[in-house]
Design a protein around this motif. Structure first.
Motif: not given
Length: 260
Positions: A202-209, A220-224
């Motif tokens: 797992t790693r962090l992304t600009s919009g989530g993980r 996973t992102a802000a929209d779900g």
């Protein structure tokens, strides 16, 4: 250590002062570039905590690791850049009790010429704070990863809480990486270890993980949240390659966890 190669690996600038702002940027860069993963445990490869082996795995071979590896090597980078680093042992809160001694490695970091500042740095706990936490504060700290609180215990330790839930208990006695060798071996081999139960990357992304848990890709992102099964070995290897830069040998096979 080849500091520039490490900085290039995490996409961080090669120059800059050893201050709090750069520490924050390095922390974020590490989380987005280097995955938290336990693949070697399931591939039957021994995890080494020597500086050369950690550098080879994380920088030269563009892999990730778990806490002893990620925070262990990150500590060496920060020291090379001029920060003062203290290695601390922690016990992770489980469902019913604390984990064993040396269950987790975290870092206490002070910028150069600012030793009154102390930051809790942790790039090896998987999904945790996005930035360093102010170790001198006992007020709530808002972070993109949640609201964090540091609480002193009666025994002189410090509990780290995220959104009101205890994450781990820090012991404040300085340690060296070799102190964690026995528990590192336990985490690789014990049926009770969470790291032998299943594979995770797992790693962090600009919009989530982004995560691969066993044979499921989770975004996973802000929209779900979206889950995609990885039914074949080819699909699994492609997901590791495309999302994490991890290239698995076509003949590699994950071994089953130890028997209960």
């Amino acid at each position: 250590m080849d500091v520039n190669a490490y900085l290039d690996r995490i996409g961080a600038p090669r120059t800059g002062p050893a201050d709090a702002a750069r520490l924050r940027a390095l922390h974020h860069a590490h989380l987005t570039a280097v995955p938290f993963e336990n693949l070697d445990i399931h591939l039957g490869a021994r995890i080494s905590l020597t500086a050369e082996d950690l550098f080879d795995k994380i920088v030269r071979r563009a892999r990730g690791g778990f806490c002893y590896e990620l925070n262990g090597l990150f500590a060496l980078l920060l020291e090379e850049l001029g920060y003062t680093v203290t290695r601390l042992a922690a016990r992770v809160f489980g469902a019913e009790r604390l984990g064993p001694p040396y269950d987790h490695l975290a870092l206490l970091v002070s910028p150069a010429r600012a030793h009154d500042q102390r930051w809790l740095v942790d790039v090896g706990f998987g999904d945790h704070s996005i930035g360093p936490l102010d170790f001198t504060s006992r007020a709530g700290q808002d972070d993109p990863g949640g609201r964090f609180l540091l609480v002193d215990t009666p025994d002189g330790d410090v509990d780290i809480l995220r959104d009101g839930k205890p994450q781990y208990r820090l012991e404040l006695r300085p340690r060296v990486l070799d102190d964690f060798a026995a528990t590192c071996w336990y985490q690789q081999t014990a049926p009770e270890s969470p790291f032998t139960a299943k594979t995770v990357c797992t790693r962090l992304t600009s919009g989530g993980r982004i995560t691969i848990s066993d044979r499921t890709l989770i975004v996973t992102a802000a929209d779900g949240r979206a889950e995609t099964p990885l039914a074949t070995g080819e699909a699994l290897r492609a997901a590791y390659r495309d999302h994490f830069g991890v290239r698995l040998d076509p003949d590699a096979a994950f071994r089953p966890p130890p028997p209960l």
